[in-house]
Design a protein around this motif. Sequence first.
Motif, PDB file in Angstrom:
ATOM      1  N   ILE A   1       0.812  -1.211   0.000  1.00  0.00           N
ATOM      2  CA  ILE A   1       0.000   0.000   0.000  1.00  0.00           C
ATOM      3  C   ILE A   1       0.848   1.266   0.000  1.00  0.00           C
ATOM      4  O   ILE A   1       0.583   2.203  -0.752  1.00  0.00           O
ATOM      5  CB  ILE A   1      -0.947   0.008   1.223  1.00  0.00           C
TER       6      ILE A   1
ATOM      7  N   THR B   1      -4.101 -10.641  -5.372  1.00  0.00           N
ATOM      8  CA  THR B   1      -3.405 -10.306  -4.136  1.00  0.00           C
ATOM      9  C   THR B   1      -2.686 -11.497  -3.526  1.00  0.00           C
ATOM     10  O   THR B   1      -1.702 -11.325  -2.826  1.00  0.00           O
ATOM     11  CB  THR B   1      -4.376  -9.700  -3.116  1.00  0.00           C
TER      12      THR B   1
ATOM     13  N   ARG C   1     -11.249   4.484   1.219  1.00  0.00           N
ATOM     14  CA  ARG C   1     -11.050   4.670  -0.221  1.00  0.00           C
ATOM     15  C   ARG C   1     -10.408   6.041  -0.485  1.00  0.00           C
ATOM     16  O   ARG C   1      -9.481   6.158  -1.295  1.00  0.00           O
ATOM     17  CB  ARG C   1     -12.397   4.559  -0.934  1.00  0.00           C
TER      18      ARG C   1
ATOM     19  N   LEU D   1      -6.737   5.930   0.373  1.00  0.00           N
ATOM     20  CA  LEU D   1      -5.952   5.313  -0.705  1.00  0.00           C
ATOM     21  C   LEU D   1      -5.767   6.282  -1.867  1.00  0.00           C
ATOM     22  O   LEU D   1      -4.663   6.383  -2.423  1.00  0.00           O
ATOM     23  CB  LEU D   1      -6.624   4.033  -1.201  1.00  0.00           C
TER      24      LEU D   1
ATOM     25  N   TRP E   1      -2.078   7.292  -3.023  1.00  0.00           N
ATOM     26  CA  TRP E   1      -1.618   6.913  -4.370  1.00  0.00           C
ATOM     27  C   TRP E   1      -1.742   8.051  -5.369  1.00  0.00           C
ATOM     28  O   TRP E   1      -1.483   7.864  -6.561  1.00  0.00           O
ATOM     29  CB  TRP E   1      -2.399   5.704  -4.861  1.00  0.00           C
TER      30      TRP E   1
ATOM     31  N   LYS F   1      -8.520   2.781  -9.411  1.00  0.00           N
ATOM     32  CA  LYS F   1      -8.575   1.371  -9.820  1.00  0.00           C
ATOM     33  C   LYS F   1      -7.262   0.968 -10.485  1.00  0.00           C
ATOM     34  O   LYS F   1      -6.702  -0.085 -10.180  1.00  0.00           O
ATOM     35  CB  LYS F   1      -9.758   1.143 -10.759  1.00  0.00           C
TER      36      LYS F   1
ATOM     37  N   GLY G   1      -4.431   0.694  -7.888  1.00  0.00           N
ATOM     38  CA  GLY G   1      -4.541  -0.540  -7.120  1.00  0.00           C
ATOM     39  C   GLY G   1      -4.067  -1.744  -7.922  1.00  0.00           C
ATOM     40  O   GLY G   1      -3.338  -2.607  -7.415  1.00  0.00           O
TER      41      GLY G   1
ATOM     42  N   ARG H   1      -0.485  -2.232  -8.091  1.00  0.00           N
ATOM     43  CA  ARG H   1       0.093  -2.718  -6.838  1.00  0.00           C
ATOM     44  C   ARG H   1      -0.339  -4.151  -6.538  1.00  0.00           C
ATOM     45  O   ARG H   1      -0.133  -4.654  -5.445  1.00  0.00           O
ATOM     46  CB  ARG H   1      -0.313  -1.787  -5.693  1.00  0.00           C
TER      47      ARG H   1
ATOM     48  N   PHE I   1      -3.526  -5.375  -6.566  1.00  0.00           N
ATOM     49  CA  PHE I   1      -4.882  -5.546  -6.047  1.00  0.00           C
ATOM     50  C   PHE I   1      -5.834  -5.765  -7.212  1.00  0.00           C
ATOM     51  O   PHE I   1      -5.830  -4.987  -8.170  1.00  0.00           O
ATOM     52  CB  PHE I   1      -5.329  -4.326  -5.236  1.00  0.00           C
TER      53      PHE I   1
ATOM     54  N   VAL J   1     -10.494  -2.262  -6.125  1.00  0.00           N
ATOM     55  CA  VAL J   1     -10.393  -1.223  -5.097  1.00  0.00           C
ATOM     56  C   VAL J   1     -10.923  -1.773  -3.779  1.00  0.00           C
ATOM     57  O   VAL J   1     -10.374  -1.491  -2.711  1.00  0.00           O
ATOM     58  CB  VAL J   1     -11.153   0.053  -5.533  1.00  0.00           C
TER      59      VAL J   1
ATOM     60  N   ALA K   1      -8.225  -3.526  -2.023  1.00  0.00           N
ATOM     61  CA  ALA K   1      -7.240  -2.567  -1.513  1.00  0.00           C
ATOM     62  C   ALA K   1      -7.767  -1.884  -0.248  1.00  0.00           C
ATOM     63  O   ALA K   1      -7.022  -1.703   0.718  1.00  0.00           O
ATOM     64  CB  ALA K   1      -6.915  -1.528  -2.589  1.00  0.00           C
TER      65      ALA K   1
END
Length: 173
Positions: free
Chosen positions: A6, A75, A125, A128, A132, A141, A144, A147, A149, A152, A155
């Motif tokens: 994250i 994930t 949300r 995040l 990000w 989206k 995520g 990364r 995910f 969302v 995440a």
Amino acid sequence: MRYRQIYEQDFPRRWRDHVLTRIAGSPAQALAAAAEAGVRLTAAHRRTWLTAEEAELLPDDEALLLVLIRTHGQTGDIHALVAAEGVNTTDEHRTAVAESQAINAEVAGWEPGRSIELLKYETLRAHLARTWKAHSAEHLKAAGRDRGFASVRLAVRAVRPFYLRHHFLAVSP
């Protein structure tokens, strides 16, 4: 590892390298493997897996690589990344996770029924999105997926244990 997924700024690069290595090695080898398998970049891929800017501006090869990386975003594969890189958690990361757990326990003790599970989805949300630097739902989206995910929602679930630390301590990730 979720904390790093994250909050580490270079995590998308590491995820990209990991996914391409799992596919075939280098970007050129991944593109060759995709071509050999008959995978072609379509307009639907561009609409589904890329932001509007990416779909318009990226050359086909780079767009296809990004689609391959984002479609790989499961994930559970984070554990494979850890094993492949031999990732060592630093003292800074261990401290952040321990502080998060301590703050969560403290808040839970304030009154019966307090829990990080009660944190609002939209609050997490938004956290995040700020973390990000995602200025729209489409970019969130994509960030995520970059990364690892798949969504969302996943995440948001992953950030839940760490949010209060950032909220109360106002720390940088």
